[in-house]
Design an enzyme around this catalytic site. Structure first.
Site, mmCIF file in Angstrom:
data_model
loop_
_atom_site.group_PDB
_atom_site.id
_atom_site.type_symbol
_atom_site.label_atom_id
_atom_site.label_comp_id
_atom_site.label_asym_id
_atom_site.label_seq_id
_atom_site.Cartn_x
_atom_site.Cartn_y
_atom_site.Cartn_z
ATOM 1 N N GLU A 1 -0.819 -8.711 5.184
ATOM 2 C CA GLU A 1 -0.528 -8.908 6.616
ATOM 3 C C GLU A 1 -1.805 -8.881 7.452
ATOM 4 O O GLU A 1 -1.778 -9.253 8.627
ATOM 5 C CB GLU A 1 0.478 -7.843 7.106
ATOM 6 C CG GLU A 1 -0.044 -6.426 7.299
ATOM 7 C CD GLU A 1 -0.263 -5.639 6.001
ATOM 8 O OE1 GLU A 1 -0.148 -6.230 4.907
ATOM 9 O OE2 GLU A 1 -0.586 -4.442 6.090
ATOM 10 N N HIS B 1 -3.332 -5.421 1.634
ATOM 11 C CA HIS B 1 -2.614 -5.671 2.898
ATOM 12 C C HIS B 1 -2.608 -7.157 3.235
ATOM 13 O O HIS B 1 -3.443 -7.602 4.032
ATOM 14 C CB HIS B 1 -3.304 -4.909 4.036
ATOM 15 C CG HIS B 1 -3.106 -3.437 3.979
ATOM 16 N ND1 HIS B 1 -2.148 -2.781 4.707
ATOM 17 C CD2 HIS B 1 -3.741 -2.487 3.256
ATOM 18 C CE1 HIS B 1 -2.198 -1.489 4.453
ATOM 19 N NE2 HIS B 1 -3.160 -1.278 3.577
ATOM 20 N N CYS C 1 0.826 -1.217 0.000
ATOM 21 C CA CYS C 1 0.000 0.000 0.000
ATOM 22 C C CYS C 1 0.860 1.268 0.000
ATOM 23 O O CYS C 1 1.477 1.571 -1.018
ATOM 24 C CB CYS C 1 -0.988 -0.075 1.147
ATOM 25 S SG CYS C 1 -2.441 0.901 0.825
HETATM 26 N N1 GLN Z 1 -3.615 6.328 1.164
HETATM 27 C C1 GLN Z 1 -2.287 6.056 1.634
HETATM 28 C C2 GLN Z 1 -1.255 6.848 0.834
HETATM 29 O O1 GLN Z 1 -1.586 7.478 -0.105
HETATM 30 C C3 GLN Z 1 -1.994 4.572 1.559
HETATM 31 C C4 GLN Z 1 -2.965 3.808 2.424
HETATM 32 C C5 GLN Z 1 -2.417 2.582 3.075
HETATM 33 O O2 GLN Z 1 -1.193 2.369 3.160
HETATM 34 N N2 GLN Z 1 -3.278 1.789 3.643
HETATM 35 O O3 GLN Z 1 -0.113 6.855 1.166
#
Ligand code: GLN
Length: 186
Positions: free
Chosen positions: A167, A165, A76
């Site tokens: 994890e 995610h 992410c």
């Molecule tokens: N929205 C976050 C970003 O732009 C990422 C979200 C996340 O890691 N769950 O960095």
């Protein structure tokens, strides 16, 4: 084999637990010099802009050197940091993956969701939280997981990234994939 988890911010502890469950020795990386002790690194989810602030210029440069030689897995916000092109808004990246990634691409309505995608051909649960979308995949980049028609996990050489995610699901396959990647490089 020592695996570092970048522990500046975000859900690093869930990665630590998962990696330990898979019998890896885990180091929580809070200082740039700890990167010298590890064989692979996980950059967790969180807020990519905040990561950049907390890293500072010197930390960013050190991390950049690391991701260009050692196995790294970003989830992410971690995937956003590894990309060489970031949109919405534009933001500097570590340039380790030849992808264009769009932050917060699903809008506010579907802030978070659990969906079924595919890891290779196999079904797998995917947890998305304010997830980015991979909009372009360069020629040297392999798609390892998809959700609908979208690539959601990719790999280029020793670097991999997922917009979901792993994890936060019970399934250990994505972390196992990364540990095998680290083993194959060391
Ligand atoms: N929205 C976050 C970003 O732009 C990422 C979200 C996340 O890691 N769950 O960095």
């Amino acid at each position: 084999m020592k695996i570092g988890v970048l522990a500046l911010q975000g859900d690093f502890d869930a990665h630590r637990k998962r990696l330990e469950e898979l019998s890896a020795e885990v180091v929580l990386v809070k200082k740039p010099e700890q990167l010298d002790e590890i064989d692979g690194l996980v950059i967790p989810g969180g807020e990519s802009g905040t990561f950049l602030k907390l890293l500072g210029e010197a930390g960013f440069e050190k991390l950049k050197q690391f991701v260009h030689v050692k196995p790294t897995f970003g989830t992410c916000a971690g995937a956003i940091l590894l990309a060489n092109e970031v949109e919405n808004p534009q933001q500097s990246g570590l340039g380790a993956l030849d992808i264009r990634i769009r932050r917060n691409a699903y809008g506010r309505q579907i802030d978070s969701s659990i969906r079924e995608g595919r890891l290779g051909k196999e079904p797998i649960e995917m947890v998305f939280i304010r997830a980015p979308k991979i909009e372009r995949v360069g020629p040297g980049v392999e798609v390892i997981a998809t959700e609908g028609n979208d690539p959601v996990a990719v790999r280029q050489g020793r670097v991999m990234a997922a917009t979901f995610h792993p994890e936060l699901s019970e399934d250990t396959r994505v972390h196992e994939f990364f540990l095998n990647l680290v083993r194959s490089q060391s």
